[in-house]
Design an enzyme around this catalytic site. Structure first.
Site, PDB file in Angstrom:
ATOM      1  N   HIS A  85       0.823  -1.210   0.000  1.00  0.00           N
ATOM      2  CA  HIS A  85       0.000   0.000   0.000  1.00  0.00           C
ATOM      3  C   HIS A  85       0.862   1.269   0.000  1.00  0.00           C
ATOM      4  O   HIS A  85       2.030   1.225  -0.368  1.00  0.00           O
ATOM      5  CB  HIS A  85      -0.998  -0.045   1.159  1.00  0.00           C
ATOM      6  CG  HIS A  85      -1.709  -1.370   1.254  1.00  0.00           C
ATOM      7  ND1 HIS A  85      -2.611  -1.799   0.303  1.00  0.00           N
ATOM      8  CD2 HIS A  85      -1.607  -2.387   2.154  1.00  0.00           C
ATOM      9  CE1 HIS A  85      -3.059  -3.011   0.625  1.00  0.00           C
ATOM     10  NE2 HIS A  85      -2.454  -3.399   1.741  1.00  0.00           N
ATOM     11  N   GLU A 100      -2.178   0.197   8.235  1.00  0.00           N
ATOM     12  CA  GLU A 100      -1.331  -0.875   7.721  1.00  0.00           C
ATOM     13  C   GLU A 100      -0.176  -0.341   6.886  1.00  0.00           C
ATOM     14  O   GLU A 100       0.943  -0.844   6.994  1.00  0.00           O
ATOM     15  CB  GLU A 100      -2.156  -1.846   6.873  1.00  0.00           C
ATOM     16  CG  GLU A 100      -1.328  -3.003   6.347  1.00  0.00           C
ATOM     17  CD  GLU A 100      -1.969  -3.763   5.208  1.00  0.00           C
ATOM     18  OE1 GLU A 100      -1.292  -4.628   4.617  1.00  0.00           O
ATOM     19  OE2 GLU A 100      -3.141  -3.483   4.891  1.00  0.00           O
ATOM     20  N   HIS A 144       2.992  -7.093   4.602  1.00  0.00           N
ATOM     21  CA  HIS A 144       1.618  -6.653   4.826  1.00  0.00           C
ATOM     22  C   HIS A 144       1.171  -7.030   6.235  1.00  0.00           C
ATOM     23  O   HIS A 144       1.862  -7.732   6.970  1.00  0.00           O
ATOM     24  CB  HIS A 144       0.669  -7.340   3.832  1.00  0.00           C
ATOM     25  CG  HIS A 144       0.773  -6.823   2.426  1.00  0.00           C
ATOM     26  ND1 HIS A 144      -0.163  -5.993   1.860  1.00  0.00           N
ATOM     27  CD2 HIS A 144       1.716  -7.034   1.469  1.00  0.00           C
ATOM     28  CE1 HIS A 144       0.187  -5.717   0.609  1.00  0.00           C
ATOM     29  NE2 HIS A 144       1.325  -6.331   0.348  1.00  0.00           N
ATOM     30  N   GLU A 176       1.827 -11.823   5.444  1.00  0.00           N
ATOM     31  CA  GLU A 176       0.811 -11.171   6.270  1.00  0.00           C
ATOM     32  C   GLU A 176       1.265 -11.383   7.711  1.00  0.00           C
ATOM     33  O   GLU A 176       1.153 -12.477   8.260  1.00  0.00           O
ATOM     34  CB  GLU A 176      -0.569 -11.781   6.038  1.00  0.00           C
ATOM     35  CG  GLU A 176      -1.146 -11.542   4.657  1.00  0.00           C
ATOM     36  CD  GLU A 176      -1.751 -10.147   4.485  1.00  0.00           C
ATOM     37  OE1 GLU A 176      -1.590  -9.307   5.399  1.00  0.00           O
ATOM     38  OE2 GLU A 176      -2.394  -9.908   3.444  1.00  0.00           O
TER      39      GLU A 176
END
Length: 265
Positions: A58, A96, A151, A225
């Site tokens: 992101h 995040e 992430h 993750e």
């Protein structure tokens, strides 16, 4: 091999110098000696630095440009996906994208201390994008020995917690096969002090066919993750500097282990 070592040979006028010789050979009559001292020779072979690409998921400016991040881009396997997304956040508002950026910087510092050349897919946490296909292209252009996308998840499932490491499956090229699986296993081992996911994947590994950055990679690549930001206990760890350093240390240890197994070190 995804890292290349270069060996530098030193030829001195066709004469092999042997360590421990007590005196140089005699000089023929009518000739003068230029030098009786051999230039220093390194005891270890020269080595090209191995390259690792870190992809902090992101970006901090994504929410301001929905026109950009919602545009479709190639996602591999004949599909398209939005360029990027805004990511998730903890219930207290820790984003995040900020977590991903901070952990990636910490991983990069640890790898650089080991002599690794680190490239990031974005230069800061205030921009927009890049799109997922361009993130994959960064690793491909760099000829990276490993690509790690960082992430955190945002599952609202009751009790969802734990990390998992995703890799492209079924593989679309050689690098997405065993090399990526081995990288995933190495990173999983590095993160073994954290709980593995109880809602995605199996034993901390998650084969995926829907992640563009993995589908489009031509280098060994995984997506981590680190945990579920909507889980209060994990959110507290992710929101602390000590917690982020722990995640970074685990990821870096996994990458270094993979590089050593594949000739990077």
């Amino acid at each position: 091999m995804f890292a290349v070592r270069s060996l530098v040979g030193l030829v001195l006028s066709g004469v092999l110098l042997v360590a421990g010789c007590s005196s140089p050979p005699p000089v023929p009559s009518g000739m003068s000696r230029v030098s009786s001292v051999a230039p220093p020779v390194s005891s270890s072979a020269a080595r090209e630095p191995v390259t690792v690409v870190l992809d902090p998921g992101h970006n901090g400016g994504n929410a301001l440009r929905p026109d950009v991040i919602n545009a479709p881009v190639p996602a591999g396997r004949g599909k398209t996906k939005p360029c990027n997304t805004t990511g998730t956040a903890t219930d207290r508002g820790y984003a995040e994208h900020a977590f991903n950026w901070d952990v990636a910087q910490r991983v990069g510092s640890l790898l650089e201390a080991q002599g690794v050349r680190v490239i990031y897919t974005r230069p800061d946490d205030s921009g927009v994008g890049p799109c997922v296909n361009e993130r994959a292209a960064v690793g491909n252009r760099a000829g990276a020995a490993a690509v790690v996308s960082i992430h955190a998840d945002g599952s609202t499932a009751a009790g969802a917690r734990g990390f998992h490491v995703a890799y492209s499956s079924p593989p679309l090229n050689e690098a997405q096969g065993e090399p990526s699986v081995e990288l995933a296993r190495a990173v999983r081992a590095g993160l073994s002090s954290f709980p593995v996911s109880n809602y995605l994947g199996s034993k901390g590994l998650a084969p995926r066919d829907d992640l563009a950055g993995l589908n489009l990679s031509e280098r060994p690549a995984v997506l981590v993750e680190c945990g579920n930001m909507r889980n209060p206990a994990e959110a507290a760890v992710m929101s602390s500097a000590d917690g982020r350093q722990r995640y970074a240390a685990g990821i870096a240890a996994g990458v270094v282990s993979f590089l050593r197994e594949h000739g990077g070190f």
